[in-house]
Structure formats: structure tokens, C-alpha cells
Design a protein around this motif. Structure first.
Motif, PDB file in Angstrom:
ATOM      1  N   ARG A 305      55.952  42.304  69.862  1.00 48.52           N
ATOM      2  CA  ARG A 305      57.065  41.611  69.215  1.00 48.52           C
ATOM      3  C   ARG A 305      56.931  40.126  69.481  1.00 48.52           C
ATOM      4  O   ARG A 305      56.011  39.686  70.178  1.00 48.52           O
ATOM      5  N   THR A 306      57.869  39.361  68.967  1.00 52.83           N
ATOM      6  CA  THR A 306      57.812  37.910  69.114  1.00 52.83           C
ATOM      7  C   THR A 306      58.252  37.491  70.520  1.00 52.83           C
ATOM      8  O   THR A 306      59.313  37.891  70.985  1.00 52.83           O
ATOM      9  N   LYS A 315      61.281  41.227  65.801  1.00 51.90           N
ATOM     10  CA  LYS A 315      60.389  40.557  64.856  1.00 51.90           C
ATOM     11  C   LYS A 315      58.928  40.785  65.284  1.00 51.90           C
ATOM     12  O   LYS A 315      58.641  41.199  66.406  1.00 51.90           O
ATOM     13  N   GLU A 317      54.712  39.865  65.824  1.00 50.56           N
ATOM     14  CA  GLU A 317      53.798  38.801  66.251  1.00 50.56           C
ATOM     15  C   GLU A 317      52.530  39.430  66.827  1.00 50.56           C
ATOM     16  O   GLU A 317      52.524  40.589  67.226  1.00 50.56           O
ATOM     17  N   GLY A 563      57.735  35.098  63.031  1.00 48.32           N
ATOM     18  CA  GLY A 563      58.292  36.416  63.303  1.00 48.32           C
ATOM     19  C   GLY A 563      58.241  37.360  62.125  1.00 48.32           C
ATOM     20  O   GLY A 563      58.663  38.504  62.244  1.00 48.32           O
TER      21      GLY A 563
END
Length: 588
Positions: A305-306, A315, A317, A563
Motif C-alpha cells: 500500500r502507499t 491506496k 504503490e 496512490g
């Protein structure tokens, strides 16, 4: 009229049911015989905050999100404000105007507007405002021609466990939405239409579910984990399914407990795994080092995730690659696999367990929120093709005490592994450096030899690792390198550029460590332009490529770090730019 090709977005507030409706519609599209892809974009809170759910459906396989949205169902004004610029000219908006209006520049003239008081209809006609989401389903069914029988059957299936009254309420909500369109917008076509086709023998599945299913089929019978977005779905799936097959699932008190429980289970000979995200992976780092020095086979799924810190938990990443490769004090061998599709989420997870057992080390399955929490239609998995290789495992029988060496020096670095309980075995488990029998020692010669034994596995295993896949035109001047969730948008970009007579080759990396140096060198050789597509700021994959290829002017990063996943056009545009200025894009 655009037939059987539609990207639909639901936008509203978290907790208002829009994600449930999105899931329901994705199932309807699948049962209508369409290929479906979904993507969730939601805030990291239980209620409140803008959320949206994208469903893309067409007759062709969808690799990811489209360039633009065809249909926006906006349950509030914020959804319009956030996404009106993403609308395709000629698309349409269904807006709940119960208490808000869309005025001024927001009301684009190149899209069709359906202002429908969804909440008012729900409250006044059905007595429950919550069912406005189901009313919107009826509205959409009327606007694009969803199969009425499939819609009603799916709604019934979803709500049946809540009782006949709830089913009846939602069926009446569908009818109310259809009736409103007939009465108020009969002469206002949406421009889009759907026609049902045979569904066939297909699944619709989320990446996390495919990972969990792959682990089950591979023989995993123990999982410990701590809930963390976006990996929690794996823990939930396993907690429901694994006990049916004699397995055990433990929700640990934290990630440190989760990984050490997993190591304990693996030490006893059970195929074991855990699943986490970046913050949890950071906490597991020391125990991963213990797995490396004790040569314990363990599978760790990281749903990235971010970041950093809490970052944006919901989000996507690709900024944890360096962490997985280099984290830890000291050096241990490790493997990192990166699925690029829902299917590979299954197959690479099964491969991860074999590699862990075969080479007696930690194996990471690195995925991202844009893949692990997205759904897609796919063919049923070939379970007969799954092979289980436990490697040098001694699970029963008798050993000669004093002769068995748990960490015996071998040509490929892999030693016989007798699990506790095997007669004559010696089961020392020291996190400190040790000799071939497991006895702690700081002898310099032994230390050097043990390091060479363990780290030598990285070279010895190369032929057994999942190879990179070449897509597109093998000799094209323009090349792309990427992995994970970016596989979809890159493949679509390659296909669309080919239709424009711009040939491109794409190397999809599936093993990220040990880094596939030879494959990458061969692939970039002779290319005039090499785009490295990744979701991070510093270009972690690009730096790895430069480390093995040396200075190369053709290499350039194409990065996104907001994101959100790539849209195909974000990859197509810079390549079109090269072609537009007359640079060579010929096939040699």
C-alpha cells in the motif's frame, strides 16, 4: 450506440453501500457473459469520506481500468466534483438530486445527465433510504439494458440470508428505479447497451482470494496474521476455508506474533504462511532473518500500500521492493515473486510454497492493492497442474543419532530437514551462527562457509524460478519493463499501440529477487527506448536494472506515486510522443 463495452463508476460516502452495489453489478455483468474488471478506491475509515468503485465490462479481456469513465453514478455532489473530469465525452451521469444540485461548469454539456432523487424515492416509496443503492441498480438496468432476470436473481442471492422481507424490499427497489426511468427519461438514451451472452464456466475473483486459494491448494495448513489493509481479505478467506481441510488459522495480537507463530509451525514441518502490508512487514523483519539463518521454509504475502508510516492504507504503490530485498541486519537468501494477474496470484502462490520447501528459505509474494483487492473474470484454475514439492524433508523414519547434520554442507546449499519427532534427529534452533549440526560457534572459517552455503542458493535456484514473460513484438525499438498490477495497463497499452502501427515489447518480471539479470540484459539490448513503469517516486526497479546493465541512455522512468494505478493512456501518451517527433519505432 456502444454495445457491450462500459466502464461504470459508483461514487459516494464510505459505508453507504456503494461498494456492495458495485460488487453486485460486477456479478451481473459476469453472468451476462461479459469480461469484468473491478477496482476499489475507498478511504481508510469505516464510515464517511469519498469512495468509488469502478466496474469495467466488455466482450474482450479487461486488463485494468479504462482511460475514462463511461457512466458515473453519483450519490452526492462530492462524487461529481471528484470525477466529472474523468468522464468520457458521450457518457452519462446518474445523480441523486434529493438534497443537492449540480450547477455551473460541473454540468458538462458533452455528457447526458439523469437527475433522479434516489434517496427520496427510497424513503417515500419504500420506507428505507438505505435502499437507494438498489434503486440505482434498477435505473442502470433500464438505461443500459441489463438482463432483468439476472439482476433479480443476483439481488435475491445477495440478500436471501437476511430474509424474505429484505429480498422483497430490494426487488421493489429495482422496480422503482426502472419505473422512474420509463416515466421521466424514456426519450433520453444513454448511448450504451448491453446484450447478454452465455456465461460459460468462469469465475470472478479478487486477487487476495486467489492467493488464499493458491495457498490452500498448495498444502498450506497454518496461517497466522494480524488484520491490516489491504491484506486482511486473505486472513478472512483462510479463516473460513482452512479449518475445513484440517488447517489452523490464528489472528495474532500483532505482526511479531504472527510471523513467529508461522515460523514455529513451519519448523514442525507444516506448510505455513502469513500475510501483511508494509507496516506489518517492517515489524516482521527480525523474524524473517531468523527464518533465513535457520533455513526455515516460510511464505510471506505482502499486499503493498502507499507509505511511508501509515501512509494511505487503502491506496496502491510499489515502494516496498527495496524493503523486501534489503531489509534486515545481516544477509540472508530470499525469493520475491510478483504476480501480475489474478491467475498468477494463484499460480505464483503455489510456486512460492514449493520454492520455500525446496530451498529452505523465506519466499515473498509481493502484490499491491490495485491487484489484491481488484476482481476479474477468469477461467477455473487447473488444480491437476499443481504439484507439491516438499524438498529435502524427512517427516518420518529413523536417523542415526550423531550422524544427521541439519545444516550439512551440500553442493546446492540445501540440507536434509528432519522435523522434530523423527527418531535420531537433532533439532537445535539457534538464531546465532552455528555449524552444520546446529551448534553455536563463532569460528571464522565456519562462518564464511555457512554464509556461502546459504547465499549460494540464490544462484543454484535460478533455473527453477518463474521466468519473465515477453509480450508484444520481440524486436521492437520501444521496450517496457514492469511488474505486478502494472502488467494489465501495460499490456493494454502495447495492444493499442500495435493497432496504431507502433510496435512495442514488454518484459513482465515475475521473479524480482534473485533479480533476473540475464533476462533483463537480453531484453534491453538494442532497444532505442526502454520505459520502466512503476508506482513509486525513486524508481526502485529502474535502479535495479541500471545496476545490472550499467549506464544506458535508452532507460527512462515512467512513474506514478499518487496512490492510484496507471491508466493505459498514461503509458501510451509518452510513447506516442516519441513516434510524433519522428524517432525510430521500427521493428528490426
Amino acid at each position: 450506440m456502444i454495445l457491450n463495452s462500459l466502464e461504470m463508476m459508483f461514487g459516494g460516502q464510505a459505508g453507504d453501500g456503494s461498494l456492495t452495489t458495485g460488487d453486485l453489478i460486477a456479478g451481473v455483468f459476469k453472468r451476462m457473459g461479459l469480461e469484468v474488471y473491478t477496482y476499489k478506491d475507498f478511504p481508510s475509515r469505516i464510515r464517511g469520506g469519498h469512495t468509488n468503485y469502478v466496474i469495467r465490462a466488455s466482450e474482450q479481456r479487461n486488463y485494468g481500468m479504462a482511460d475514462a469513465v463511461d457512466s458515473l453514478v453519483a450519490f452526492d455532489l462530492e462524487a461529481v466534483q471528484a470525477h466529472i473530469d474523468e468522464m468520457r465525452p458521450g457518457g452519462f451521469v446518474v445523480f441523486d438530486n434529493t438534497s443537492e444540485t449540480v450547477d455551473g461548469a460541473l454540468r458538462r454539456s458533452d455528457v447526458t445527465w439523469y437527475d433522479i432523487p434516489l434517496a427520496k424515492i427510497a424513503k417515500e416509496e419504500l420506507g428505507l433510504e438505505l435502499v437507494r443503492n438498489t434503486i440505482s441498480l434498477g435505473v442502470l438496468a433500464a438505461l443500459v439494458g441489463m438482463d432483468a432476470g439476472i439482476v433479480r436473481a443476483d439481488v435475491t442471492a445477495v440478500y436471501q440470508r437476511k430474509g424474505e422481507k429484505v429480498v422483497d424490499l430490494n426487488l421493489r427497489a429495482i422496480a422503482a428505479g426502472e419505473a422512474y426511468v420509463r416515466e421521466h427519461y424514456a426519450g433520453v438514451p444513454s448511448g450504451y447497451a448491453l446484450r447478454a451472452k452465455p456465461d460459460g464456466d468462469r469465475l470472478i475473483m479478487m486477487g487476495n482470494d486467489a492467493i488464499a486459494y493458491g495457498a490452500l491448494v498448495a498444502g498450506c495448513r497454518f496461517m497466522a496474521g494480524y488484520p491490516i489493509t489491504p491484506a486482511t481479505d486473505i486472513l478472512e478467506w483462510m479463516s473460513k476455508q482452512l479449518p475445513k481441510f484440517g488447517g489452523v488459522v490464528v489472528q495474532a495480537e500483532d505482526e511479531l506474533a504472527a510471523i513467529t507463530m508461522t515460523l514455529g509451525a513451519a519448523f514442525t514441518g507444516v506448510r505455513a504462511m502469513t500475510a501483511t502490508s508494509g507496516p506489518g512487514q517492517a515489524l516482521m523483519t527480525e523474524a524473517i532473518g531468523l527464518a533465513g539463518v535457520l533455513e526455515i521454509p516460510v511464505v510471506v504475502v505482502e499486499c503493498a500500500r502507499t507509505g511511508p508510516s501509515t501512509g494511505m492504507p487503502t491506496k496502491t504503490e510499489q515502494s516496498n521492493l527495496n524493503h523486501l530485498i534489503y531489509s534486515g541486519h545481516g544477509e540472508i537468501p530470499r525469493v520475491i515473486l510478483a504476480p501480475g494477474t489474478i491467475e498468477e496470484s494463484f499460480t505464483l502462490t503455489t510456486a512460492a510454497f514449493n520454492l520455500a520447501d525446496r530451498w529452505q528459505l523465506p519466499v515473498f509474494v509481493l502484490t499491491e492493492q490495485a491487484l489484491c483487492q481488484s476482481k476479474a473474470t477468469l477461467a477455473p484454475f487447473d488444480l491437476d497442474a499443481v504439484e507439491i514439492d516438499r524438498g529435502e524433508l524427512i517427516a518420518d523414519g529413523e536417523l542415526t543419532f550423531g550422524e544427521y547434520k541439519r545444516f550439512a554442507f551440500t553442493a546446492d546449499g540445501v540440507s536434509p530437514r528432519a522435523i522434530p519427532g523423527v527418531y535420531g534427529g537433532m533439532h537445535l534452533a539457534a538464531g546465532s551462527e552455528h555449524n552444520d549440526a546446529g551448534v553455536i560457534t563463532e569460528n571464522a572459517a565456519n562462518r564464511a562457509r555457512m554464509m556461502e552455503k546459504r547465499m549460494g542458493k540464490l544462484e543454484a535456484m535460478r533455473d527453477e524460478l518463474p521466468r519473465a514473460i515477453l509480450h508484444g513484438v520481440a524486436d521492437a525499438d520501444i521496450a517496457i519493463v514492469g511488474y505486478g498490477a502494472n502488467t494489465g495497463p501495460i499490456r493494454e497499452a502495447v495492444d493499442r499501440l500495435a493497432a496504431e502501427k507502433i510496435p512495442v515489447r514488454f518484459l513482465q518480471l515475475r521473479t524480482l529477487w534473485p533479480f533476473p539479470e540475464d533476462d533483463v540484459r537480453v531484453f534491453v539490448h538494442g532497444a532505442h527506448h526502454v520505459f520502466v513503469v512503476e508506482n513509486n517516486f525513486t524508481g526502485q526497479l529502474e535502479r535495479l536494472i541500471r545496476a545490472v546493465t550499467g549506464p544506458i541512455d535508452a532507460l527512462r522512468g515512467l512513474r506514478k506515486y499518487d496512490g492510484r494505478p496507471f491508466h493505459p493512456i498514461e503509458i501510451i501518451a509518452p510513447i506516442r510522443g516519441i513516434a510524433a517527433v519522428g524517432e525510430s519505432v521500427e521493428v528490426r
